[in-house]
Design a protein around this motif. Structure first.
Motif, PDB file in Angstrom:
ATOM      1  N   ARG A   3       0.925  -1.561  -0.249  1.00 24.35           N
ATOM      2  CA  ARG A   3       0.166   0.130   0.211  1.00 24.35           C
ATOM      3  C   ARG A   3       1.178   1.020  -0.008  1.00 24.35           C
ATOM      4  NH1 ARG A   3      -5.021  -1.130   4.578  1.00 24.35           N
ATOM      5  NH2 ARG A   3      -5.198  -3.845   3.536  1.00 24.35           N
ATOM      6  N   GLN A   4       1.657   1.142   0.915  1.00 19.14           N
ATOM      7  CA  GLN A   4       2.643   2.456   0.885  1.00 19.14           C
ATOM      8  C   GLN A   4       3.410   2.887  -0.316  1.00 19.14           C
ATOM      9  OE1 GLN A   4       5.619   0.624   3.632  1.00 19.14           O
ATOM     10  NE2 GLN A   4       3.414   1.398   5.454  1.00 19.14           N
ATOM     11  N   ASP A   6       2.420   1.803  -3.611  1.00 21.80           N
ATOM     12  CA  ASP A   6       1.516   1.898  -4.296  1.00 21.80           C
ATOM     13  C   ASP A   6       0.885   3.450  -4.656  1.00 21.80           C
ATOM     14  OD1 ASP A   6       1.029  -0.572  -5.497  1.00 21.80           O
ATOM     15  OD2 ASP A   6      -0.736  -0.175  -4.444  1.00 21.80           O
ATOM     16  N   GLU A   7       1.363   4.102  -2.914  1.00 24.72           N
ATOM     17  CA  GLU A   7       0.497   5.666  -2.998  1.00 24.72           C
ATOM     18  C   GLU A   7       2.468   6.545  -3.572  1.00 24.72           C
ATOM     19  OE1 GLU A   7      -0.422   7.299   1.216  1.00 24.72           O
ATOM     20  OE2 GLU A   7       1.460   7.223   0.983  1.00 24.72           O
ATOM     21  N   GLN A   8       3.347   5.548  -3.055  1.00 25.71           N
ATOM     22  CA  GLN A   8       3.900   6.725  -3.852  1.00 25.71           C
ATOM     23  C   GLN A   8       4.433   6.755  -5.758  1.00 25.71           C
ATOM     24  OE1 GLN A   8       6.377   8.360  -1.732  1.00 25.71           O
ATOM     25  NE2 GLN A   8       5.155   8.508  -0.817  1.00 25.71           N
ATOM     26  N   GLY A  11       1.312   9.003  -6.586  1.00 24.04           N
ATOM     27  CA  GLY A  11       1.829  10.430  -6.331  1.00 24.04           C
ATOM     28  C   GLY A  11       3.070  11.021  -7.191  1.00 24.04           C
ATOM     29  N   TYR A 184       8.216   5.026   5.663  1.00 26.72           N
ATOM     30  CA  TYR A 184       7.013   4.496   7.104  1.00 26.72           C
ATOM     31  C   TYR A 184       8.413   3.293   7.335  1.00 26.72           C
ATOM     32  CZ  TYR A 184       3.744   5.825   2.587  1.00 26.72           C
ATOM     33  OH  TYR A 184       4.053   6.331   1.436  1.00 26.72           O
ATOM     34  N   GLU A 211      -0.807   0.210   9.078  1.00 27.96           N
ATOM     35  CA  GLU A 211      -1.122   1.323   8.078  1.00 27.96           C
ATOM     36  C   GLU A 211      -0.650   2.312   8.687  1.00 27.96           C
ATOM     37  OE1 GLU A 211      -2.376   2.243   4.002  1.00 27.96           O
ATOM     38  OE2 GLU A 211      -3.798   1.176   4.890  1.00 27.96           O
ATOM     39  N   ARG A 215       2.410   5.391   9.504  1.00 29.47           N
ATOM     40  CA  ARG A 215       3.265   6.560   8.216  1.00 29.47           C
ATOM     41  C   ARG A 215       2.885   7.210   9.643  1.00 29.47           C
ATOM     42  NH1 ARG A 215       0.370   7.993   4.160  1.00 29.47           N
ATOM     43  NH2 ARG A 215      -0.038   5.284   3.983  1.00 29.47           N
TER      44      ARG A 215
END
Length: 233
Positions: A3-4, A6-8, A11, A184, A211, A215
């Motif tokens: 998930r981390q 995918d977030e990066q 972005g 993270y 999660e 963060r």
């Protein structure tokens, strides 16, 4: 951690763009295959022949459109300069690898070299600033005391591994023109869970807690692992 990551990626890159991804030390190819399923072109490197064989078997069971987006090869982080030209990839993953390397800086520099400008470097390392947590929570007071002044780590597997401190890796990333963009914690509350523990019924709640903690200060600072994301200048 997925998930981390995918977030990066979301972005940094336009939605729908097919990225060139290098996964160094891919293991059984979990992340490589996941990203290929999302439409990206993935090259996986692994030095363990048994793990490569397992990854090939897994990829072979995928539909043709996914199989043709995955390239698997034997090698490790020290081989990137031999196999790839500078700027060959948009995303480079190096997860659970640096803990096996005595001198991480040359490896990280090689990874950054094959990143295109604006590319994302994702590192997952053992947290050298929190090595006393696991023995301390287990009541191993001599082990916890020794861990405060060490970056050596010996998990249940008995392997002698190495941990990285956040400040040192931040300086390394600055020095190779891929400065730290985000970081993270991983496994904040679950590091002491037995490897053979049953999957809990409330797994999604557990993941939501991890999660959130990963963060959030101060929790992320005592996580067992650190996920660092650098961006190539």
């Amino acid at each position: 951690m997925a998930r981390q990551l995918d977030e990066q990626i979301a972005g940094r890159f336009p939605v729908g763009r097919r990225l060139r991804v290098l996964d160094v030390g891919m293991g059984r190819g979990t992340q490589a295959l996941r990203l290929a399923r999302l439409g990206h072109q993935v090259t996986g490197m692994e030095r363990d022949a048994g793990l490569i064989a397992a990854a090939r078997e897994t990829v072979a069971r995928e539909p043709e459109g996914i199989r043709e987006r995955v390239r698997l090869m034997q090698g490790d982080g020290r081989d990137t300069g031999v196999h790839f030209l500078p700027g060959s990839f948009d995303v480079v993953l190096c997860h659970d690898v640096l803990m096996h390397v005595e001198e991480p800086d040359p490896v990280v520099a090689g990874l950054a070299r094959v990143l295109a400008p604006g590319g994302l470097l994702s590192l997952l390392v053992r947290n050298g600033d929190a090595l006393a947590m696991r023995p301390g929570l287990a009541g191993d007071w001599p082990g916890a005391l020794a861990a405060f002044d060490s970056t050596a780590h010996r998990p249940h597997s008995g392997l002698d591994l190495r941990a990285d401190r956040l400040a040192a890796l931040t300086a390394t990333l600055d020095g190779i023109a891929a400065p730290l963009h985000a970081w993270y914690g991983v496994r904040v509350f679950t590091d002491t869970t037995a490897d053979d523990a049953a999957v809990p019924d409330d797994l999604q709640t557990l993941l939501a807690v991890e999660e959130r903690a990963g963060r959030t200060d101060p929790y992320r600072g005592v996580a067992a692992l650190l996920h660092l994301c650098g961006v190539r200048g």
